[in-house]
Motif scaffolding. Structure first.
Motif, PDB file in Angstrom:
ATOM      1  N   ASP A 217      11.480 103.573  30.822  1.00  0.00           N
ATOM      2  CA  ASP A 217      12.368 103.982  29.739  1.00  0.00           C
ATOM      3  C   ASP A 217      13.661 104.526  30.331  1.00  0.00           C
ATOM      4  N   VAL A 218      14.776 104.083  29.780  1.00  0.00           N
ATOM      5  CA  VAL A 218      16.091 104.534  30.237  1.00  0.00           C
ATOM      6  C   VAL A 218      16.815 105.176  29.071  1.00  0.00           C
ATOM      7  N   HIS A 219      17.083 106.471  29.194  1.00  0.00           N
ATOM      8  CA  HIS A 219      17.851 107.216  28.197  1.00  0.00           C
ATOM      9  C   HIS A 219      19.210 107.482  28.818  1.00  0.00           C
TER      10      HIS A 219
ATOM     11  N   GLY B 202      22.635 111.167  22.345  1.00  0.00           N
ATOM     12  CA  GLY B 202      22.993 110.329  21.208  1.00  0.00           C
ATOM     13  C   GLY B 202      22.707 108.863  21.396  1.00  0.00           C
ATOM     14  N   SER B 203      22.276 108.467  22.559  1.00  0.00           N
ATOM     15  CA  SER B 203      21.992 107.058  22.805  1.00  0.00           C
ATOM     16  C   SER B 203      20.511 106.772  22.578  1.00  0.00           C
ATOM     17  N   SER B 204      20.204 105.526  22.291  1.00  0.00           N
ATOM     18  CA  SER B 204      18.814 105.138  22.109  1.00  0.00           C
ATOM     19  C   SER B 204      18.158 104.915  23.467  1.00  0.00           C
ATOM     20  N   ILE B 205      16.843 104.902  23.471  1.00  0.00           N
ATOM     21  CA  ILE B 205      16.099 104.668  24.701  1.00  0.00           C
ATOM     22  C   ILE B 205      15.850 103.178  24.857  1.00  0.00           C
ATOM     23  N   SER B 206      16.186 102.639  26.013  1.00  0.00           N
ATOM     24  CA  SER B 206      15.906 101.237  26.331  1.00  0.00           C
ATOM     25  C   SER B 206      14.599 101.178  27.113  1.00  0.00           C
ATOM     26  N   ARG B 207      13.695 100.309  26.680  1.00  0.00           N
ATOM     27  CA  ARG B 207      12.387 100.199  27.332  1.00  0.00           C
ATOM     28  C   ARG B 207      12.271  98.843  28.017  1.00  0.00           C
ATOM     29  N   TYR B 208      11.791  98.877  29.265  1.00  0.00           N
ATOM     30  CA  TYR B 208      11.646  97.665  30.058  1.00  0.00           C
ATOM     31  C   TYR B 208      10.198  97.492  30.490  1.00  0.00           C
ATOM     32  N   ARG B 209       9.737  96.257  30.402  1.00  0.00           N
ATOM     33  CA  ARG B 209       8.429  95.924  30.970  1.00  0.00           C
ATOM     34  C   ARG B 209       8.551  95.879  32.490  1.00  0.00           C
ATOM     35  N   VAL B 210       7.562  96.454  33.165  1.00  0.00           N
ATOM     36  CA  VAL B 210       7.550  96.441  34.626  1.00  0.00           C
ATOM     37  C   VAL B 210       6.278  95.751  35.097  1.00  0.00           C
TER      38      VAL B 210
ATOM     39  N   ASN C 141      18.376  94.362  36.203  1.00  0.00           N
ATOM     40  CA  ASN C 141      19.566  94.998  35.629  1.00  0.00           C
ATOM     41  C   ASN C 141      19.513  96.516  35.757  1.00  0.00           C
ATOM     42  N   VAL C 142      18.304  97.089  35.762  1.00  0.00           N
ATOM     43  CA  VAL C 142      18.183  98.542  35.959  1.00  0.00           C
ATOM     44  C   VAL C 142      18.530  98.901  37.395  1.00  0.00           C
ATOM     45  N   VAL C 143      18.052  98.109  38.340  1.00  0.00           N
ATOM     46  CA  VAL C 143      18.359  98.360  39.748  1.00  0.00           C
ATOM     47  C   VAL C 143      19.853  98.222  39.997  1.00  0.00           C
ATOM     48  N   GLU C 144      20.477  97.211  39.362  1.00  0.00           N
ATOM     49  CA  GLU C 144      21.914  97.004  39.548  1.00  0.00           C
ATOM     50  C   GLU C 144      22.720  98.189  39.050  1.00  0.00           C
TER      51      GLU C 144
ATOM     52  N   LEU D  62      15.598 108.436  33.525  1.00  0.00           N
ATOM     53  CA  LEU D  62      14.703 107.295  33.627  1.00  0.00           C
ATOM     54  C   LEU D  62      13.279 107.801  33.799  1.00  0.00           C
ATOM     55  N   GLU D  63      12.349 107.161  33.124  1.00  0.00           N
ATOM     56  CA  GLU D  63      10.946 107.570  33.205  1.00  0.00           C
ATOM     57  C   GLU D  63      10.059 106.337  33.297  1.00  0.00           C
ATOM     58  N   TYR D  64       9.147 106.362  34.276  1.00  0.00           N
ATOM     59  CA  TYR D  64       8.259 105.230  34.498  1.00  0.00           C
ATOM     60  C   TYR D  64       6.799 105.678  34.434  1.00  0.00           C
ATOM     61  N   GLY D  65       5.956 104.809  33.886  1.00  0.00           N
ATOM     62  CA  GLY D  65       4.528 105.099  33.881  1.00  0.00           C
ATOM     63  C   GLY D  65       3.740 103.999  33.219  1.00  0.00           C
ATOM     64  N   PRO D  66       2.432 104.013  33.396  1.00  0.00           N
ATOM     65  CA  PRO D  66       1.566 103.039  32.725  1.00  0.00           C
ATOM     66  C   PRO D  66       1.461 103.354  31.240  1.00  0.00           C
ATOM     67  N   VAL D  67       0.964 102.389  30.461  1.00  0.00           N
ATOM     68  CA  VAL D  67       0.788 102.558  29.019  1.00  0.00           C
ATOM     69  C   VAL D  67      -0.644 102.202  28.661  1.00  0.00           C
ATOM     70  N   THR D  68      -1.240 102.995  27.777  1.00  0.00           N
ATOM     71  CA  THR D  68      -2.572 102.703  27.261  1.00  0.00           C
ATOM     72  C   THR D  68      -2.495 102.582  25.745  1.00  0.00           C
ATOM     73  N   ARG D  69      -3.610 102.171  25.148  1.00  0.00           N
ATOM     74  CA  ARG D  69      -3.652 102.136  23.684  1.00  0.00           C
ATOM     75  C   ARG D  69      -3.369 103.504  23.091  1.00  0.00           C
ATOM     76  N   LEU D  70      -3.776 104.555  23.768  1.00  0.00           N
ATOM     77  CA  LEU D  70      -3.527 105.898  23.248  1.00  0.00           C
ATOM     78  C   LEU D  70      -2.032 106.158  23.152  1.00  0.00           C
ATOM     79  N   ASP D  71      -1.264 105.674  24.125  1.00  0.00           N
ATOM     80  CA  ASP D  71       0.186 105.854  24.074  1.00  0.00           C
ATOM     81  C   ASP D  71       0.791 105.095  22.897  1.00  0.00           C
ATOM     82  N   ALA D  72       0.228 103.922  22.593  1.00  0.00           N
ATOM     83  CA  ALA D  72       0.773 103.079  21.524  1.00  0.00           C
ATOM     84  C   ALA D  72       0.331 103.507  20.140  1.00  0.00           C
ATOM     85  N   LEU D  73      -0.871 104.104  20.051  1.00  0.00           N
ATOM     86  CA  LEU D  73      -1.463 104.360  18.738  1.00  0.00           C
ATOM     87  C   LEU D  73      -1.834 105.816  18.492  1.00  0.00           C
TER      88      LEU D  73
END
Length: 207
Positions: A114-116, A120-128, A135-138, A164-175
Motif C-alpha cells: 500500500d502506498v499513501h 488527502g490522497s487515496s491509498i494505492s494498492r499493488y499486488r506483490v 513503478n513503485v521501485v522507480e 509505504l506498507e507491505y504485508g501478506p493478506v488473509t481472509r480475515l484482512d479482507a472480511l
C-alpha cells in the motif's frame, strides 16, 4: 470504472418442507445496503471472484441467481439486468459457508504493498509476487525490506513524504473487523438462530 455490489440477505421459512406449507420458501430479511456500502475489491475477489486481482480461490463465484430466490430479489435482479447491461457475476452464499470459513487462507499473491502518497490522497494498492512493482521501485526506490519480496518481512516505511506498507493478506484482512462485512455477518448469524445456518443466505450481483 469502479465495481459496485448489490444484494439481499434472505431467510428460508423453517416450515417450508412441510406438506401443508404453501407460502414463500425464501423471503428477504434485509438489503445488503446499508449494512455494507463499501467497494473493497479484496473482499469481492475473496468471496465471489470479482476483481480478483490477488488470486483468491473464491468462496462462491459464478453461482448465479438461486432457482428458488424470493420474488422480490428475483424482480429486483431482473429489473437491474434489463436497465443496466453491465450487471454481472450474480452469486449467493449461505451463512453455513461463511460461518465455517478458514480465515487464515491467503490468496495466490505473496502480499500487498500500500502506498499513501500524502495527506488527502487515496491509498494505492499493488499486488506483490516475486518482485516489487516496477513503478513503485522507480518512484520510491527498492524497499528497505530487501531487494526481493520473497524473504521480505511485513513492514512500513516513509519515502519523500509517502508512507509505504507491505504485508501478506488473509481472509480475515479482507472480511474481518473494520471491513464492513462484520455487520453483514453479524445479521446473518443472528438470523441463523431462527432459521438455521443453511436457512440464511446472501444473494449479490455487481456492475
Amino acid at each position: 470504472m469502479g465495481t459496485d455490489i448489490y444484494g439481499y440477505i434472505e431467510a428460508r421459512h423453517p416450515r417450508a418442507d412441510e406438506d401443508w406449507y404453501d407460502g414463500d420458501v425464501w423471503a428477504v430479511s434485509m438489503p445488503l445496503y446499508p449494512l455494507y456500502d463499501g467497494r473493497d475489491y479484496e473482499s469481492f475477489g475473496c468471496l465471489f471472484g470479482v476483481r480478483n486481482r490477488l488470486g483468491w480461490t473464491p468462496v462462491a463465484a459464478g453461482r448465479g441467481l438461486p432457482v428458488d430466490a424470493s420474488e422480490s430479489v428475483r424482480t429486483d435482479y431482473e429489473d437491474c439486468v434489463r436497465i443496466d447491461a453491465a450487471i454481472h457475476s450474480c452469486a449467493w452464499v449461505s451463512w453455513a459457508e461463511l460461518r465455517d470459513l478458514d480465515m487464515t487462507v491467503r490468496p495466490a499473491a505473496r502480499g500487498v504493498l500500500d502506498v499513501h502518497s500524502g495527506p488527502g490522497s487515496s491509498i494505492s494498492r499493488y499486488r506483490v509476487d516475486d518482485q516489487w512493482p516496477e513503478n513503485v521501485v522507480e518512484e520510491y526506490g527498492i524497499p528497505p525490506l530487501g531487494a526481493s519480496p520473497v524473504e521480505a518481512p511485513k513492514g512500513s516505511w516513509e519515502v519523500s513524504g509517502a508512507t509505504l506498507e507491505y504485508g501478506p493478506v488473509t481472509r480475515l484482512d479482507a472480511l474481518g473487523p473494520g471491513t464492513g462485512w462484520e455487520h453483514v455477518f453479524g445479521v446473518m448469524q443472528a438470523l441463523a438462530l431462527r432459521f438455521g445456518p443453511g436457512g440464511v443466505r446472501l444473494v449479490v450481483w455487481f456492475d
